[in-house]
Design a protein around this motif. Sequence first.
Motif, PDB file in Angstrom:
ATOM      1  N   ASN A  31      37.155  52.526 -40.892  1.00  0.00           N
ATOM      2  CA  ASN A  31      37.774  53.190 -39.447  1.00  0.00           C
ATOM      3  C   ASN A  31      36.525  52.671 -38.712  1.00  0.00           C
ATOM      4  OD1 ASN A  31      40.137  54.443 -39.245  1.00  0.00           O
ATOM      5  ND2 ASN A  31      39.463  56.078 -40.598  1.00  0.00           N
ATOM      6  N   LEU A  32      35.207  52.748 -39.094  1.00  0.00           N
ATOM      7  CA  LEU A  32      34.281  52.178 -38.486  1.00  0.00           C
ATOM      8  C   LEU A  32      34.300  50.782 -37.802  1.00  0.00           C
ATOM      9  CD1 LEU A  32      31.748  52.999 -37.082  1.00  0.00           C
ATOM     10  CD2 LEU A  32      30.147  52.645 -39.253  1.00  0.00           C
ATOM     11  N   GLN A  33      34.559  50.072 -38.706  1.00  0.00           N
ATOM     12  CA  GLN A  33      34.629  48.581 -38.699  1.00  0.00           C
ATOM     13  C   GLN A  33      35.613  48.295 -37.735  1.00  0.00           C
ATOM     14  OE1 GLN A  33      34.839  46.722 -42.556  1.00  0.00           O
ATOM     15  NE2 GLN A  33      36.438  45.342 -41.713  1.00  0.00           N
ATOM     16  N   ARG A  34      36.870  49.262 -37.647  1.00  0.00           N
ATOM     17  CA  ARG A  34      37.902  49.161 -36.676  1.00  0.00           C
ATOM     18  C   ARG A  34      37.534  49.408 -35.482  1.00  0.00           C
ATOM     19  NH1 ARG A  34      42.245  52.508 -40.830  1.00  0.00           N
ATOM     20  NH2 ARG A  34      43.296  50.634 -41.736  1.00  0.00           N
ATOM     21  N   ALA A  35      36.826  50.485 -35.281  1.00  0.00           N
ATOM     22  CA  ALA A  35      36.033  51.091 -34.066  1.00  0.00           C
ATOM     23  C   ALA A  35      35.371  50.109 -33.359  1.00  0.00           C
ATOM     24  CB  ALA A  35      35.633  52.497 -34.243  1.00  0.00           C
ATOM     25  N   LYS A  36      34.655  49.521 -34.266  1.00  0.00           N
ATOM     26  CA  LYS A  36      33.497  48.647 -33.547  1.00  0.00           C
ATOM     27  C   LYS A  36      34.167  47.340 -33.071  1.00  0.00           C
ATOM     28  CE  LYS A  36      29.403  49.636 -36.261  1.00  0.00           C
ATOM     29  NZ  LYS A  36      28.695  49.188 -37.618  1.00  0.00           N
ATOM     30  N   ALA A  37      35.155  46.818 -33.784  1.00  0.00           N
ATOM     31  CA  ALA A  37      36.044  45.540 -33.805  1.00  0.00           C
ATOM     32  C   ALA A  37      36.784  45.840 -32.342  1.00  0.00           C
ATOM     33  CB  ALA A  37      36.924  45.218 -34.650  1.00  0.00           C
ATOM     34  N   GLN A  38      37.480  47.206 -32.056  1.00  0.00           N
ATOM     35  CA  GLN A  38      38.103  47.351 -30.740  1.00  0.00           C
ATOM     36  C   GLN A  38      37.096  47.333 -29.756  1.00  0.00           C
ATOM     37  OE1 GLN A  38      41.816  48.165 -30.674  1.00  0.00           O
ATOM     38  NE2 GLN A  38      41.191  46.731 -32.174  1.00  0.00           N
ATOM     39  N   PHE A  39      35.936  47.878 -30.037  1.00  0.00           N
ATOM     40  CA  PHE A  39      34.782  48.052 -28.916  1.00  0.00           C
ATOM     41  C   PHE A  39      34.514  46.873 -28.392  1.00  0.00           C
ATOM     42  CE2 PHE A  39      30.574  48.443 -27.171  1.00  0.00           C
ATOM     43  CZ  PHE A  39      30.807  49.377 -26.209  1.00  0.00           C
ATOM     44  N   LYS A  40      34.451  45.754 -29.353  1.00  0.00           N
ATOM     45  CA  LYS A  40      33.995  44.351 -29.025  1.00  0.00           C
ATOM     46  C   LYS A  40      35.289  43.786 -28.046  1.00  0.00           C
ATOM     47  CE  LYS A  40      31.852  40.308 -29.031  1.00  0.00           C
ATOM     48  NZ  LYS A  40      32.330  39.507 -29.873  1.00  0.00           N
ATOM     49  N   LEU A  41      36.199  44.104 -28.516  1.00  0.00           N
ATOM     50  CA  LEU A  41      37.242  43.621 -27.827  1.00  0.00           C
ATOM     51  C   LEU A  41      37.584  44.168 -26.332  1.00  0.00           C
ATOM     52  CD1 LEU A  41      40.026  41.642 -27.678  1.00  0.00           C
ATOM     53  CD2 LEU A  41      41.185  43.895 -28.451  1.00  0.00           C
ATOM     54  N   LEU A  42      37.130  45.380 -26.231  1.00  0.00           N
ATOM     55  CA  LEU A  42      37.097  46.256 -25.207  1.00  0.00           C
ATOM     56  C   LEU A  42      36.034  45.633 -24.003  1.00  0.00           C
ATOM     57  CD1 LEU A  42      37.743  48.696 -23.354  1.00  0.00           C
ATOM     58  CD2 LEU A  42      35.791  49.860 -24.604  1.00  0.00           C
ATOM     59  N   GLN A  43      35.081  45.247 -24.443  1.00  0.00           N
ATOM     60  CA  GLN A  43      33.924  44.430 -24.009  1.00  0.00           C
ATOM     61  C   GLN A  43      34.307  43.189 -23.186  1.00  0.00           C
ATOM     62  OE1 GLN A  43      30.812  44.882 -27.037  1.00  0.00           O
ATOM     63  NE2 GLN A  43      29.511  45.885 -25.537  1.00  0.00           N
ATOM     64  N   SER A  44      35.117  42.368 -24.027  1.00  0.00           N
ATOM     65  CA  SER A  44      35.637  41.182 -23.809  1.00  0.00           C
ATOM     66  C   SER A  44      36.540  41.395 -22.385  1.00  0.00           C
ATOM     67  CB  SER A  44      35.954  40.500 -24.821  1.00  0.00           C
ATOM     68  OG  SER A  44      36.508  39.269 -24.546  1.00  0.00           O
ATOM     69  N   ILE A  45      37.460  42.560 -22.765  1.00  0.00           N
ATOM     70  CA  ILE A  45      38.426  42.425 -21.732  1.00  0.00           C
ATOM     71  C   ILE A  45      37.818  42.840 -20.409  1.00  0.00           C
ATOM     72  CG2 ILE A  45      40.267  44.353 -21.103  1.00  0.00           C
ATOM     73  CD1 ILE A  45      41.443  44.318 -23.966  1.00  0.00           C
ATOM     74  N   GLU A  46      36.809  43.834 -20.448  1.00  0.00           N
ATOM     75  CA  GLU A  46      36.039  44.235 -19.254  1.00  0.00           C
ATOM     76  C   GLU A  46      35.669  43.033 -18.513  1.00  0.00           C
ATOM     77  OE1 GLU A  46      33.788  47.376 -20.913  1.00  0.00           O
ATOM     78  OE2 GLU A  46      35.173  48.670 -20.422  1.00  0.00           O
TER      79      GLU A  46
END
Length: 359
Positions: A330-345
Amino acid sequence: MNPQQLFDLFATEGTFASCAPLGAGLINDTFVVRTQEASAPDYLLQRINHVIFQNVDMMQNNIHRVTSHLRTKLKQRGVEDLDRKVLTMIPTRDGQLYHFDGESYWRFMLFIPDTISVDEVTESSAYDAGRAFGQFQSDLSDLAGDPLGETIPNFHNMEFRLQQFYEAVVTDPVKRVCKVADLIDEVEKRAYDLCLPERLYRERKLRKRINHCDTKVNNMLFDKDGKFLCVIDLDTVMPGFVLSDIGDFIRTAANTGAEDDENLDNVRLNMPIFKAYTKGYLETATFLTPLEKTLLPFGGRLLTYMQTVRFLTDYINGDVYYKTKSAEHNLQRAKAQFKLLQSIEAHLDEMNAFVAACK
Ligand code: ADP
Ligand code: GN1
Ligand code: MG
């Protein structure tokens, strides 16, 4: 109950041959049930996760209303091969939409053969999926009768998801908070901005419509040539903001990496996929208000943020919601989603300009 007994209990055709696990869903247990005769269809058997979907009766009734309505609409448009374009529920022999065996809830559907369920799409299949989801929302806009029930209350309510997150952080039941202080900060920094839709709803500026609410790309079936066929996994179809459906597609399909990518360098927004989906969606989602249209790229940001929060919350709670493959999954998932969030931003201006330029 064993699969053979369940097969006999439901209004299936043919003779039971085999039962094997299927798919990569994070919630239900899914199996494909094969029959012996070539003339009889194969079936999809699911054990419903009733810890998550607590009102199975409401959910199955929602799905029945939705699939019946979609089937009528497809027929009216002269679409052929309906059993490949919309899910077909198989009732029990005494007409129930599911069976409870005292421990688990079970349901049968027709298995749609010769399909692929993918985690990556091409620009052409993203465009088709965009058109299909615009059409899906449009077709369901005149569903008669009472509003569909919320199968998971507050499912995509960002304020509620943040409340669950803060409760987890304060309780810290398995002492993981100290490992994720930076990510918690990043979540908190964005909390006010990302609750914008809830505020707009209270101000009566943004409305709710029937949405799928789980438009990750493996909840769509494509034929062997990659052509879009059918929307599946209808458990969460309920009223929500249109931002949910475009958002979850961007989150899953317009990601150059995986949802749980170990290598964060793989994870970025895939602009061509975003553009192809949005173009297709805007062609069929002709009902959108100007505000809804303007907010579509924000939908991508919102659902990616929400998923970061949900995975991180589950990590902090000790992995009680999502199926996981390891202690840190779940942590790996959260980190990967956060990385995508930064890219979307980083791409939001470009995304907004693209939507503004679409007719
Ligand atoms: P979950 O809620 O656990 O995600 P899904 O309903 O999405 O379960 O089903 C899991 C997987 O099973 C899907 O991703 C898809 O690959 C496959 N699947 C689901 N329904 C069908 C169907 N009717 N025909 C063929 N394959 C299906
Ligand atoms: C779950 O059921 P599945 O795997 O399609 C979840 C979605 C999340 C997704 C993250 C009922 O979807 O909300 O976005 O995992 N479904 C539920 O991959 O919580
Ligand atoms: Mg699914």
